[in-house]
Design a protein around this motif. Sequence first.
Motif, PDB file in Angstrom:
ATOM      1  N   PHE A 115       0.847  -1.187   0.000  1.00 38.49           N
ATOM      2  CA  PHE A 115       0.000   0.000   0.000  1.00 38.49           C
ATOM      3  C   PHE A 115       0.889   1.246   0.000  1.00 38.49           C
ATOM      4  CE2 PHE A 115      -3.215  -2.856   1.891  1.00 38.49           C
ATOM      5  CZ  PHE A 115      -4.329  -2.481   1.156  1.00 38.49           C
ATOM      6  N   ARG A 116       0.461   2.267  -0.728  1.00 41.05           N
ATOM      7  CA  ARG A 116       1.075   3.581  -0.580  1.00 41.05           C
ATOM      8  C   ARG A 116       0.398   4.294   0.579  1.00 41.05           C
ATOM      9  NH1 ARG A 116       0.455   7.165  -5.367  1.00 41.05           N
ATOM     10  NH2 ARG A 116       2.028   8.428  -4.272  1.00 41.05           N
ATOM     11  N   LEU A 117       1.194   5.000   1.375  1.00 42.08           N
ATOM     12  CA  LEU A 117       0.681   5.655   2.574  1.00 42.08           C
ATOM     13  C   LEU A 117       0.923   7.153   2.518  1.00 42.08           C
ATOM     14  CD1 LEU A 117       2.033   3.152   5.279  1.00 42.08           C
ATOM     15  CD2 LEU A 117      -0.104   3.032   3.983  1.00 42.08           C
ATOM     16  N   GLY A 118      -0.003   7.894   3.109  1.00 36.45           N
ATOM     17  CA  GLY A 118       0.124   9.347   3.135  1.00 36.45           C
ATOM     18  C   GLY A 118      -0.428   9.936   4.412  1.00 36.45           C
ATOM     19  N   ILE A 119      -0.242  11.236   4.552  1.00 39.94           N
ATOM     20  CA  ILE A 119      -0.700  11.999   5.715  1.00 39.94           C
ATOM     21  C   ILE A 119      -1.554  13.171   5.251  1.00 39.94           C
ATOM     22  CG2 ILE A 119       0.040  13.597   7.541  1.00 39.94           C
ATOM     23  CD1 ILE A 119       0.645  10.772   8.339  1.00 39.94           C
ATOM     24  N   ILE A 120      -2.686  13.369   5.935  1.00 34.93           N
ATOM     25  CA  ILE A 120      -3.472  14.601   5.788  1.00 34.93           C
ATOM     26  C   ILE A 120      -3.736  15.091   7.199  1.00 34.93           C
ATOM     27  CG2 ILE A 120      -5.553  15.700   4.903  1.00 34.93           C
ATOM     28  CD1 ILE A 120      -5.851  13.316   2.962  1.00 34.93           C
ATOM     29  N   SER A 121      -3.183  16.250   7.544  1.00 33.48           N
ATOM     30  CA  SER A 121      -3.236  16.712   8.932  1.00 33.48           C
ATOM     31  C   SER A 121      -3.571  18.193   9.013  1.00 33.48           C
ATOM     32  CB  SER A 121      -1.874  16.457   9.605  1.00 33.48           C
ATOM     33  OG  SER A 121      -1.827  17.004  10.892  1.00 33.48           O
ATOM     34  N   ASN A 122      -4.410  18.542   9.977  1.00 33.86           N
ATOM     35  CA  ASN A 122      -4.594  19.945  10.313  1.00 33.86           C
ATOM     36  C   ASN A 122      -3.419  20.388  11.172  1.00 33.86           C
ATOM     37  OD1 ASN A 122      -7.018  20.149   8.980  1.00 33.86           O
ATOM     38  ND2 ASN A 122      -8.287  20.117  10.815  1.00 33.86           N
ATOM     39  N   ALA A 153      -8.667  23.525   5.914  1.00 32.11           N
ATOM     40  CA  ALA A 153      -8.521  22.508   6.950  1.00 32.11           C
ATOM     41  C   ALA A 153      -9.634  21.468   6.875  1.00 32.11           C
ATOM     42  CB  ALA A 153      -8.517  23.166   8.328  1.00 32.11           C
ATOM     43  N   LYS A 154      -9.330  20.285   7.393  1.00 37.23           N
ATOM     44  CA  LYS A 154     -10.369  19.277   7.585  1.00 37.23           C
ATOM     45  C   LYS A 154     -11.454  19.853   8.504  1.00 37.23           C
ATOM     46  CE  LYS A 154      -7.562  16.455   9.588  1.00 37.23           C
ATOM     47  NZ  LYS A 154      -7.012  15.285  10.319  1.00 37.23           N
ATOM     48  N   PRO A 155     -12.718  19.585   8.268  1.00 39.74           N
ATOM     49  CA  PRO A 155     -13.296  18.593   7.361  1.00 39.74           C
ATOM     50  C   PRO A 155     -13.640  19.100   5.966  1.00 39.74           C
ATOM     51  CG  PRO A 155     -15.010  19.462   8.764  1.00 39.74           C
ATOM     52  CD  PRO A 155     -13.741  20.149   9.192  1.00 39.74           C
ATOM     53  N   LEU A 181     -14.550  11.693  14.464  1.00 41.53           N
ATOM     54  CA  LEU A 181     -15.645  11.212  13.625  1.00 41.53           C
ATOM     55  C   LEU A 181     -16.022  12.223  12.547  1.00 41.53           C
ATOM     56  CD1 LEU A 181     -17.916   9.232  12.921  1.00 41.53           C
ATOM     57  CD2 LEU A 181     -19.275  10.261  14.760  1.00 41.53           C
ATOM     58  N   GLU A 182     -16.378  13.427  12.957  1.00 39.95           N
ATOM     59  CA  GLU A 182     -16.850  14.428  11.995  1.00 39.95           C
ATOM     60  C   GLU A 182     -15.705  14.946  11.126  1.00 39.95           C
ATOM     61  OE1 GLU A 182     -19.927  15.329  11.399  1.00 39.95           O
ATOM     62  OE2 GLU A 182     -20.904  14.247  13.045  1.00 39.95           O
ATOM     63  N   THR A 183     -14.613  15.322  11.770  1.00 38.46           N
ATOM     64  CA  THR A 183     -13.504  15.966  11.062  1.00 38.46           C
ATOM     65  C   THR A 183     -12.805  15.010  10.116  1.00 38.46           C
ATOM     66  OG1 THR A 183     -13.137  17.429  12.944  1.00 38.46           O
ATOM     67  CG2 THR A 183     -11.327  17.199  11.382  1.00 38.46           C
ATOM     68  N   ASP A 184     -12.588  13.781  10.547  1.00 40.26           N
ATOM     69  CA  ASP A 184     -11.779  12.832   9.783  1.00 40.26           C
ATOM     70  C   ASP A 184     -12.633  11.864   8.952  1.00 40.26           C
ATOM     71  OD1 ASP A 184      -9.405  13.895  10.825  1.00 40.26           O
ATOM     72  OD2 ASP A 184      -9.524  12.617  12.586  1.00 40.26           O
ATOM     73  N   ALA A 185     -13.411  11.044   9.634  1.00 41.94           N
ATOM     74  CA  ALA A 185     -14.122   9.976   8.938  1.00 41.94           C
ATOM     75  C   ALA A 185     -15.240  10.507   8.041  1.00 41.94           C
ATOM     76  CB  ALA A 185     -14.679   8.976   9.959  1.00 41.94           C
ATOM     77  N   ILE A 186     -16.134  11.294   8.616  1.00 42.21           N
ATOM     78  CA  ILE A 186     -17.250  11.812   7.814  1.00 42.21           C
ATOM     79  C   ILE A 186     -16.752  12.861   6.829  1.00 42.21           C
ATOM     80  CG2 ILE A 186     -19.412  13.110   7.929  1.00 42.21           C
ATOM     81  CD1 ILE A 186     -20.038  11.632  10.531  1.00 42.21           C
ATOM     82  N   GLY A 187     -15.789  13.678   7.243  1.00 49.46           N
ATOM     83  CA  GLY A 187     -15.224  14.673   6.325  1.00 49.46           C
ATOM     84  C   GLY A 187     -14.615  14.050   5.093  1.00 49.46           C
ATOM     85  N   GLY A 192     -15.351  12.010  -0.919  1.00 51.17           N
ATOM     86  CA  GLY A 192     -15.336  10.921  -1.894  1.00 51.17           C
ATOM     87  C   GLY A 192     -14.429   9.768  -1.532  1.00 51.17           C
ATOM     88  N   MET A 193     -13.741   9.868  -0.390  1.00 51.93           N
ATOM     89  CA  MET A 193     -12.863   8.793   0.057  1.00 51.93           C
ATOM     90  C   MET A 193     -13.663   7.781   0.889  1.00 51.93           C
ATOM     91  SD  MET A 193      -9.699  11.241   1.339  1.00 51.93           S
ATOM     92  CE  MET A 193      -8.367  10.070   1.327  1.00 51.93           C
ATOM     93  N   THR A 194     -13.016   6.694   1.259  1.00 50.95           N
ATOM     94  CA  THR A 194     -13.575   5.787   2.256  1.00 50.95           C
ATOM     95  C   THR A 194     -13.022   6.217   3.613  1.00 50.95           C
ATOM     96  OG1 THR A 194     -13.724   3.936   0.700  1.00 50.95           O
ATOM     97  CG2 THR A 194     -13.736   3.409   3.059  1.00 50.95           C
ATOM     98  N   GLY A 195     -13.889   6.740   4.449  1.00 48.48           N
ATOM     99  CA  GLY A 195     -13.467   7.210   5.757  1.00 48.48           C
ATOM    100  C   GLY A 195     -13.528   6.103   6.792  1.00 48.48           C
ATOM    101  N   ILE A 196     -12.521   6.033   7.634  1.00 50.47           N
ATOM    102  CA  ILE A 196     -12.464   5.035   8.705  1.00 50.47           C
ATOM    103  C   ILE A 196     -12.218   5.772  10.017  1.00 50.47           C
ATOM    104  CG2 ILE A 196     -11.256   3.011   9.623  1.00 50.47           C
ATOM    105  CD1 ILE A 196     -10.463   2.370   6.695  1.00 50.47           C
ATOM    106  N   TRP A 197     -13.123   5.575  10.954  1.00 53.88           N
ATOM    107  CA  TRP A 197     -13.018   6.229  12.262  1.00 53.88           C
ATOM    108  C   TRP A 197     -12.227   5.341  13.212  1.00 53.88           C
ATOM    109  CZ3 TRP A 197     -17.499   6.617  16.304  1.00 53.88           C
ATOM    110  CH2 TRP A 197     -17.087   7.405  17.390  1.00 53.88           C
ATOM    111  N   LEU A 198     -11.075   5.835  13.659  1.00 50.68           N
ATOM    112  CA  LEU A 198     -10.273   5.138  14.665  1.00 50.68           C
ATOM    113  C   LEU A 198     -10.749   5.608  16.037  1.00 50.68           C
ATOM    114  CD1 LEU A 198      -7.957   3.334  15.606  1.00 50.68           C
ATOM    115  CD2 LEU A 198      -6.391   5.248  15.218  1.00 50.68           C
ATOM    116  N   ASN A 199     -11.649   4.846  16.614  1.00 50.83           N
ATOM    117  CA  ASN A 199     -12.264   5.208  17.887  1.00 50.83           C
ATOM    118  C   ASN A 199     -11.565   4.434  19.000  1.00 50.83           C
ATOM    119  OD1 ASN A 199     -13.929   5.878  19.994  1.00 50.83           O
ATOM    120  ND2 ASN A 199     -15.676   4.702  19.285  1.00 50.83           N
TER     121      ASN A 199
END
Length: 227
Positions: A115-122, A153-155, A181-187, A192-199
């Motif tokens: 897998f290629r990996l990346g970062i998206i950060s506020n 910034a996200k979201p 949840l809101e900022t990362d996964a739902i945002g 258009g991405m597949t969001g995954i919430w790390l809870n």
Amino acid sequence: MIFFDIDATLLDHERAEQMGAIDFHRTFKSDMEYSENEFIERWNSLSEKYFEKFLANELSFQDQRRMRIKDLFGHHLNDEQADRKFNHYLSLYKSNWLTFEDVIPCLQQLKKQEFRLGIISNGDYNQQLEKLGLIKIHHFFDCIVTSSEMGVAKPNPTIFQKACGKAYVQVHESYYIGDRLETDAIGSEKAGMTGIWLNRKNNITHTDVAVIHSLDELTMLLKDLKA
């Protein structure tokens, strides 16, 4: 491609901030009226308040730091005095930067699976790069995007879409993992991405996004999502 958030996803930011604040309070407790617990609560509140102003482009990254200190110690402080105090806190905060235990095994496994990996950060680009370097995971990532360089910034969906463009990947073929949840996964889902919430904190699930409670669960989830 799989993109990650940094703070509270890869880096145990909450612990680092709390330990840094405790040490900072011990250094300057004679200059303030707060108990240790009161100070931590106040510090967290100011951090959130002024960081949101930075994300909204109302304050520079440096100014939001200064405002935290001036609200604590008094606005009679000039910028240089505020910077010195914040830099002392910053050294304490940095000394407590650590990854969560599940981070490096997860990243190693994803790389083995090519897998290629990346970062998206506020946040500020240089500080986020410094974090990745000091916790020794920078080399895992092909693309690093932050709100300070993108101007959004996200979201907001734009930052997710711009990151995919920078990485030369399709938005709908990309995943995003973050602790909010809101900022990362739902945002990211709205972008258009597949969001995954790390809870990490509890067993709550959510009907609109995929949920994991540890990065140990990510590889299996990706298999299920592809099935």
